[in-house]
Design an enzyme around this catalytic site. Structure first.
Site, PDB file in Angstrom:
ATOM      1  N   LYS A 191      67.336  38.730  28.430  1.00 18.70           N
ATOM      2  CA  LYS A 191      68.259  37.605  28.671  1.00 18.70           C
ATOM      3  C   LYS A 191      67.555  36.288  28.406  1.00 18.70           C
ATOM      4  CE  LYS A 191      69.411  35.060  32.334  1.00 18.70           C
ATOM      5  NZ  LYS A 191      69.691  33.761  31.688  1.00 18.70           N
TER       6      LYS A 191
ATOM      7  N   GLU B 172      55.432  35.205  34.900  1.00 20.76           N
ATOM      8  CA  GLU B 172      54.745  34.000  34.388  1.00 20.76           C
ATOM      9  C   GLU B 172      55.490  32.817  34.971  1.00 20.76           C
ATOM     10  OE1 GLU B 172      52.077  33.831  32.774  1.00 20.76           O
ATOM     11  OE2 GLU B 172      51.868  35.848  31.943  1.00 20.76           O
TER      12      GLU B 172
ATOM     13  N   CYS C 175      54.786  24.764  31.017  1.00 17.40           N
ATOM     14  CA  CYS C 175      54.310  25.284  32.307  1.00 17.40           C
ATOM     15  C   CYS C 175      52.868  24.870  32.586  1.00 17.40           C
ATOM     16  CB  CYS C 175      54.459  26.798  32.351  1.00 17.40           C
ATOM     17  SG  CYS C 175      53.822  27.585  30.881  1.00 17.40           S
TER      18      CYS C 175
ATOM     19  N   GLU D 138      55.984  20.970  40.933  1.00 14.31           N
ATOM     20  CA  GLU D 138      56.131  20.959  39.482  1.00 14.31           C
ATOM     21  C   GLU D 138      57.368  20.148  39.106  1.00 14.31           C
ATOM     22  OE1 GLU D 138      57.359  24.620  37.511  1.00 14.31           O
ATOM     23  OE2 GLU D 138      55.853  24.201  35.997  1.00 14.31           O
TER      24      GLU D 138
HETATM   25  P1  NDP Z   1      64.272  29.360  35.984  1.00 16.87           P
HETATM   26  O1  NDP Z   1      63.328  30.082  36.856  1.00 16.87           O
HETATM   27  O2  NDP Z   1      65.350  28.577  36.607  1.00 16.87           O
HETATM   28  O3  NDP Z   1      64.982  30.379  34.978  1.00 16.87           O
HETATM   29  C1  NDP Z   1      64.290  31.256  34.155  1.00 16.87           C
HETATM   30  C2  NDP Z   1      65.228  32.362  33.708  1.00 16.87           C
HETATM   31  O4  NDP Z   1      65.607  33.123  34.844  1.00 16.87           O
HETATM   32  C3  NDP Z   1      66.527  31.849  33.090  1.00 16.87           C
HETATM   33  O5  NDP Z   1      66.928  32.729  32.069  1.00 16.87           O
HETATM   34  C4  NDP Z   1      67.479  31.908  34.276  1.00 16.87           C
HETATM   35  O6  NDP Z   1      68.834  31.960  33.936  1.00 16.87           O
HETATM   36  C5  NDP Z   1      67.024  33.187  34.945  1.00 16.87           C
HETATM   37  N1  NDP Z   1      67.423  33.299  36.342  1.00 16.87           N
HETATM   38  C6  NDP Z   1      67.785  32.317  37.203  1.00 16.87           C
HETATM   39  N2  NDP Z   1      68.113  32.845  38.409  1.00 16.87           N
HETATM   40  C7  NDP Z   1      67.943  34.185  38.306  1.00 16.87           C
HETATM   41  C8  NDP Z   1      68.101  35.289  39.213  1.00 16.87           C
HETATM   42  N3  NDP Z   1      68.508  35.118  40.462  1.00 16.87           N
HETATM   43  N4  NDP Z   1      67.811  36.521  38.761  1.00 16.87           N
HETATM   44  C9  NDP Z   1      67.386  36.730  37.501  1.00 16.87           C
HETATM   45  N5  NDP Z   1      67.240  35.737  36.594  1.00 16.87           N
HETATM   46  C10 NDP Z   1      67.497  34.480  36.989  1.00 16.87           C
HETATM   47  O7  NDP Z   1      63.355  28.503  35.025  1.00 16.87           O
HETATM   48  P2  NDP Z   1      63.797  27.499  33.923  1.00 16.87           P
HETATM   49  O8  NDP Z   1      64.615  28.152  32.879  1.00 16.87           O
HETATM   50  O9  NDP Z   1      64.342  26.302  34.607  1.00 16.87           O
HETATM   51  O10 NDP Z   1      62.348  27.188  33.252  1.00 16.87           O
HETATM   52  C11 NDP Z   1      61.476  26.321  33.807  1.00 16.87           C
HETATM   53  C12 NDP Z   1      60.456  27.028  34.691  1.00 16.87           C
HETATM   54  O11 NDP Z   1      59.803  28.075  33.986  1.00 16.87           O
HETATM   55  C13 NDP Z   1      59.332  26.091  35.127  1.00 16.87           C
HETATM   56  O12 NDP Z   1      59.086  26.279  36.496  1.00 16.87           O
HETATM   57  C14 NDP Z   1      58.138  26.552  34.301  1.00 16.87           C
HETATM   58  O13 NDP Z   1      56.894  26.281  34.848  1.00 16.87           O
HETATM   59  C15 NDP Z   1      58.386  27.987  34.150  1.00 16.87           C
HETATM   60  N6  NDP Z   1      57.726  28.486  32.954  1.00 16.87           N
HETATM   61  C16 NDP Z   1      56.580  29.223  33.091  1.00 16.87           C
HETATM   62  C17 NDP Z   1      55.900  29.679  31.985  1.00 16.87           C
HETATM   63  C18 NDP Z   1      54.691  30.524  32.135  1.00 16.87           C
HETATM   64  O14 NDP Z   1      54.347  31.190  31.178  1.00 16.87           O
HETATM   65  N7  NDP Z   1      54.034  30.545  33.270  1.00 16.87           N
HETATM   66  C19 NDP Z   1      56.370  29.387  30.628  1.00 16.87           C
HETATM   67  C20 NDP Z   1      57.584  28.654  30.595  1.00 16.87           C
HETATM   68  C21 NDP Z   1      58.226  28.213  31.733  1.00 16.87           C
HETATM   69  P3  NDP Z   1      69.707  30.611  34.100  1.00 16.87           P
HETATM   70  O15 NDP Z   1      69.273  29.770  32.975  1.00 16.87           O
HETATM   71  O16 NDP Z   1      71.089  31.052  34.026  1.00 16.87           O
HETATM   72  O17 NDP Z   1      69.366  29.998  35.437  1.00 16.87           O
END
Ligand code: NDP
Length: 500
Positions: free
Chosen positions: A193, A269, A303, A400
C-alpha cells in the site's frame, strides 16, 4: 472500469503526454475497488486535483492476499529459480531506465519534490536498488552446520510467503524499491500500500512490472487509506510479515495489529530527530553546505533530516552568518523549474502540521531567525525556517516536524554535545563535522543512531544497511541485512546412519 490518468507534461526537462490506468493492481489486472470508490490525488503546488485513483478496501486486501498466495504456491516462491527472479527484476530495471524521466515527472507532480532531485536521487536510487537485489536473487544461501559424522545438518533460507508492505509519501518510488527489491529477490509475493497522497509512481510501476512479465499475483498494489487498507494488511491472518515505513505513532499501531492477529514478523522504519554536530575545526564552508542539504533537502520531509544543528561555540557566529546566507539563497517554487531547490510540502495536512510546530516554537519563546511563514499565496510552500534561543524542553527540539524547520544550538565540548544529541527518543541518523579523525570516530561511535555520517549527511547506498536505534525502528533495509527480513530459516537434519 478504473479511470485513466492523462497528463501533458510541458517542462523544460520533460515534455510528453502520459496516460495510464489508475486501478488497484491485483493478480496482474487493474481493477476497481470493491466499493467502487476513488481517492483524489492533489497537486501540492496549487491544491488542485490531478486525478483520482481507485480506493482499496479490506475486501480488496483479501483478494490481493488470495492472488499473492496462489502465485507463491505456483509461479513464485520455491517454484521459480532465483536466476529467473533475477532475470525478471533485471527486465524491470531496464523498463525503469527507459521510463526514468516519466517516473521523475510523476514524482515531482504528485509529491512536489523537484524534478531534478526526483530524477537524480529517487528514480536513480530506485533503479540502483532493484538492480542490486536482482543480483542477490540467485545467491540466497543457507549453511551446512557441523554436528556429528552420522548426520548432515543444514539450513535453508526460504521465502516467508505473502508479505505486506506499507510506505509513506516522502520518497514514494524509492520506498517501494527498498521494499519490493529484497522481498522479490528472496521469493516472497507482495501486497503493497502506497500513501494515498502519492500513489502515482507506485501505480506506474505496476504497469512496468506487468510489462516485465512477472507472473500475476507476485506484486499487488492497493491504493487506499491507512486506517482501512493499511490496517487490513497489518492485521491480516494470511500475511506472514509486514514491513512498514512511516511515523513512530503508526509504527506502534502496526506492531499492535501484528501482535493481535497472527503474530506476523514486523520490520519498522520510523521517524527521526537527527543531530548534526559541527565542531570548531570543521571545514566551515562544507559544514554549512551539508547542513543546508541535511535539513532543507526534500523540503525537510526526510526521516534523517538534520533538524537539530549543534555548533561549537568557537565557530558559532561565523557558522550562523554563513548558514543564514546560504538558506536565504535557496530558490523556492515550481518543482519543474531547473533552478528550484525547494517545492511545496506534500499536502495541506502536512503544511498545517509544520505551521503548528512553528507556532509552538514561537509561543515557547524560541527566536525565528529566518522563515517561519508560508511562501506565496497558493499551494503548500513553507519558507526554510531557522530557530535559535531554544531549550531541550521545547516541542520543536524534541519532536519530528518533518518540514523545512531546524533548531540551531551552541555547545561547549564533546561531552556536552553527545549528551544533548542523544537526548531524544529517536535514533535514526546523526552527522559529525570535524577534521580530527579521532574526534570524528569517537563521536560517531558514541551517538545512538543507526547511521552516523562523518563530514556528510543524507548519503545512502543500496548495499549499506539503513534503519533506526531506539524508537526509530526495528530491522534494517538495504544491503544483505534486508534479506534477513524476507527469509525464514529452516534447519534440516538428515540421519546418515544413527540407528535407534
Ligand atoms: P504515516 O505513519 O502517517 O503513514 C505511513 C503509511 O502508513 C501511509 O501509507 C499511511 O496511510 C499508513 N497508515 C496510516 N495509519 C495506518 C494504520 N493504522 N495501519 C496501517 N497503515 C497505516 O507517515 P507519513 O506518510 O506521514 O510519512 C511521514 C513519516 O514517515 C515521518 O514520521 C517519517 O520520519 C517517516 N519516515 C521514515 C523513514 C525511515 O526509513 N525511517 C522513511 C520515510 C519516512 P495514510 O496515508 O492513509 O495515512
Amino acid at each position: 472500469m478504473p479511470s485513466t490518468f492523462t497528463h501533458e507534461f510541458n517542462a523544460p526537462a520533460f515534455k510528453a503526454k502520459v496516460s495510464f490506468n489508475t486501478g488497484l493492481f491485483i493478480n496482474g489486472q487493474f481493477v476497481d475497488g470493491s466499493d467502487n470508490t476513488t481517492i483524489d490525488v492533489i497537486n501540492p503546488t496549487n491544491g488542485k486535483v490531478i486525478t483520482s485513483v481507485s480506493e482499496g478496501t479490506p475486501k480488496d486486501v483479501d483478494l490481493a492476499v488470495d492472488a499473492a498466495h496462489a502465485a507463491f504456491d505456483t509461479t513464485w516462491g520455491l517454484h521459480t529459480p532465483g536466476a529467473q527472479r533475477s532475470r525478471l527484476m533485471s527486465k524491470l530495471v531496464a523498463l525503469m531506465e527507459k521510463n526514468a524521466d516519466e517516473l521523475a515527472a510523476l514524482e515531482a507532480l504528485d509529491n512536489g519534490k523537484t524534478f531534478n532531485w526526483a530524477r537524480n536521487i529517487d528514480v536513480a536510487g530506485s533503479i540502483d536498488c532493484i538492480r542490486y537485489y536482482a543480483g542477490w536473487a540467485d545467491k540466497i544461501t543457507g549453511q551446512v552446520q557441523e554436528t556429528t559424522e552420522d548426520k548432515l545438518t543444514y539450513s535453508r533460507h526460504e521465502p516467508i510467503g505473502v508479505v505486506g508492505q506499507i510506505i509513506p509519501w516522502n520518497f514514494p518510488l524509492l520506498m517501494m524499491a527498498w521494499k519490493i527489491g529484497p522481498a522479490l529477490a528472496c521469493g516472497n509475493t507482495v501486497v503493497l500500500k502506497p500513501s494515498e497522497f502519492t500513489p502515482l509512481t507506485a501505480i506506474r510501476m505496476c504497469h512496468l512490472i506487468k510489462e516485465a512479465g512477472f507472473p500475476p499475483g507476485v506484486v499487488n498494489v492497493l491504493t487506499g487509506y491507512g486506517n482501512t487498507t493499511g490496517n487490513a494488511i497489518s492485521s491480516h491472518m494470511r500475511i506472514e510479515k509486514v514491513a512498514f515505513t512511516g511515523s513512530t505513532l503508526v509504527g506502534r499501531k502496526i506492531m499492535e495489529a501484528a501482535a493481535r492477529s497472527n503474530l506476523k514478523n514486523v520490520t519498522l522504519e520510523l521517524g527521526g530527530k537527527s543531530p548534526n554536530i559541527i565542531f570548531d575545526d570543521a571545514d566551515i564552508e562544507q559544514a554549512v553546505n551539508w547542513a543546508v542539504f541535511g535539513i532543507f533537502w526534500n523540503h525537510g520531509q526526510t526521516c534523517t533530516a538534520g533538524s537539530r544543528i549543534f555548533v561549537q561555540e568557537g565557530i558559532y557566529d561565523e557558522f550562523f552568518k554563513r548558514f543564514m546566507e546560504k538558506t536565504q539563497s535557496l530558490k523556492i517554487g515550481d518543482p519543474f523549474a531547473p533552478d528550484t531547490f525547494q517545492g511545496p510540502q506534500v499536502s495541506e495536512i502536512q503544511f498545517n502540521r509544520i505551521m503548528s510546530y512553528i507556532e509552538s516554537g514561537k509561543a515557547a519563546g524560541a527566536k525565528v531567525e529566518i522563515g517561519g511563514e508560508r511562501h506565496g499565496s497558493e499551494g503548500y510552500f513553507i519558507k526554510p525556517t531557522i530557530f535559535t534561543n531554544v531549550d531541550p524542553s521545547m516541542k520543536i527540539v524534541q519532536e519530528e516536524i518533518f518540514g523545512p524547520v531546524c533548531v540551531l544550538i551552541k555547545f561547549k565540548d564533546e561531552e556536552d554535545v553527545i549528551k544533548q544529541a542523544n537526548d531524544t527518543l529517536y535514533g535514526l541518523a546523526a552527522a559529525v563535522f570535524t577534521q580530527d579523525l579521532n574526534r570524528a570516530l569517537n563521536t560517531a561511535h558514541r551517538l545512538k543512531a543507526g547511521t552516523a555520517w562523518i563530514n556528510c549527511v543524507n548519503s545512502f547506498n543500496s548495499n549499506v544497511p539503513f534503519g533506526g536505534f531506539k524508537q526509530s525502528g526495528i530491522g534494517r533495509e538495504c544491503g544483505d541485512y534486508a534479506l534477513t527480513n524476507y527469509t525464514a530459516v529452516k534447519a534440516v537434519h538428515v540421519n546418515l546412519g544413527h540407528k535407534m
